[in-house]
Design a protein around this motif. Sequence first.
Motif, PDB file in Angstrom:
ATOM      1  N   GLN A  37     -23.881 -31.349  14.648  1.00  0.00           N
ATOM      2  CA  GLN A  37     -23.058 -30.722  15.681  1.00  0.00           C
ATOM      3  C   GLN A  37     -21.565 -30.787  15.352  1.00  0.00           C
ATOM      4  O   GLN A  37     -20.852 -29.795  15.491  1.00  0.00           O
ATOM      5  CB  GLN A  37     -23.321 -31.376  17.038  1.00  0.00           C
ATOM      6  N   ALA A  38     -21.081 -31.922  14.887  1.00  0.00           N
ATOM      7  CA  ALA A  38     -19.650 -32.065  14.585  1.00  0.00           C
ATOM      8  C   ALA A  38     -19.240 -31.166  13.416  1.00  0.00           C
ATOM      9  O   ALA A  38     -18.206 -30.495  13.466  1.00  0.00           O
ATOM     10  CB  ALA A  38     -19.316 -33.526  14.269  1.00  0.00           C
ATOM     11  N   SER A  40     -20.812 -28.458  12.334  1.00  0.00           N
ATOM     12  CA  SER A  40     -20.948 -27.068  12.764  1.00  0.00           C
ATOM     13  C   SER A  40     -19.744 -26.640  13.594  1.00  0.00           C
ATOM     14  O   SER A  40     -19.152 -25.585  13.347  1.00  0.00           O
ATOM     15  CB  SER A  40     -22.239 -26.898  13.565  1.00  0.00           C
ATOM     16  N   LYS A  41     -19.358 -27.458  14.566  1.00  0.00           N
ATOM     17  CA  LYS A  41     -18.214 -27.120  15.416  1.00  0.00           C
ATOM     18  C   LYS A  41     -16.928 -27.033  14.601  1.00  0.00           C
ATOM     19  O   LYS A  41     -16.143 -26.097  14.755  1.00  0.00           O
ATOM     20  CB  LYS A  41     -18.041 -28.147  16.531  1.00  0.00           C
ATOM     21  N   LYS A  42     -16.713 -27.989  13.697  1.00  0.00           N
ATOM     22  CA  LYS A  42     -15.500 -28.006  12.880  1.00  0.00           C
ATOM     23  C   LYS A  42     -15.351 -26.695  12.098  1.00  0.00           C
ATOM     24  O   LYS A  42     -14.288 -26.074  12.097  1.00  0.00           O
ATOM     25  CB  LYS A  42     -15.527 -29.189  11.907  1.00  0.00           C
ATOM     26  N   HIS A  44     -17.087 -23.775  12.542  1.00  0.00           N
ATOM     27  CA  HIS A  44     -17.034 -22.597  13.412  1.00  0.00           C
ATOM     28  C   HIS A  44     -15.595 -22.420  13.936  1.00  0.00           C
ATOM     29  O   HIS A  44     -15.089 -21.297  13.983  1.00  0.00           O
ATOM     30  CB  HIS A  44     -18.017 -22.717  14.577  1.00  0.00           C
ATOM     31  N   ASP A  45     -14.964 -23.522  14.323  1.00  0.00           N
ATOM     32  CA  ASP A  45     -13.578 -23.461  14.814  1.00  0.00           C
ATOM     33  C   ASP A  45     -12.625 -22.992  13.710  1.00  0.00           C
ATOM     34  O   ASP A  45     -11.742 -22.164  13.962  1.00  0.00           O
ATOM     35  CB  ASP A  45     -13.123 -24.825  15.346  1.00  0.00           C
ATOM     36  N   SER A  48     -13.116 -19.290  13.138  1.00  0.00           N
ATOM     37  CA  SER A  48     -12.535 -18.517  14.242  1.00  0.00           C
ATOM     38  C   SER A  48     -11.014 -18.469  14.150  1.00  0.00           C
ATOM     39  O   SER A  48     -10.412 -17.397  14.242  1.00  0.00           O
ATOM     40  CB  SER A  48     -12.969 -19.129  15.573  1.00  0.00           C
ATOM     41  N   ASP A  56     -24.578 -18.367   9.993  1.00  0.00           N
ATOM     42  CA  ASP A  56     -25.174 -19.674  10.268  1.00  0.00           C
ATOM     43  C   ASP A  56     -26.668 -19.538  10.525  1.00  0.00           C
ATOM     44  O   ASP A  56     -27.238 -20.224  11.354  1.00  0.00           O
ATOM     45  CB  ASP A  56     -24.463 -20.372  11.425  1.00  0.00           C
TER      46      ASP A  56
END
Length: 94
Positions: A37-38, A40-42, A44-45, A48, A56
């Motif tokens: 999760q961390a 992936s979020k890093k 994706h951010d 963006s 993904d």
Amino acid sequence: MGIAQGAGKIISGENTLIMKIKAHQIGFLIIAADAGQATSKKFHDKASSHKIPLNDQFTKKELSHAIGRNRIVMGLQDRGFVNHLIELNQNTKG
């Protein structure tokens, strides 16, 4: 993907990839669907905020098999290959 890897056009490793993203040297990101999760979020951010297209939809196993190395996230530098992946990515998303 193997051809791009052999040509040195795939960047992997979180720290190196972030450095290349900040230097505007990455044209497309691939993040494993089963990344943590961390992570992936890093990424994706980062994608963006830097307006980098991404995919993904592939697992860690699929990505690792494609380039012959265990990887969760990778970035592509070659403009021609990036353009082709963007086209393919758009076609698979509808």
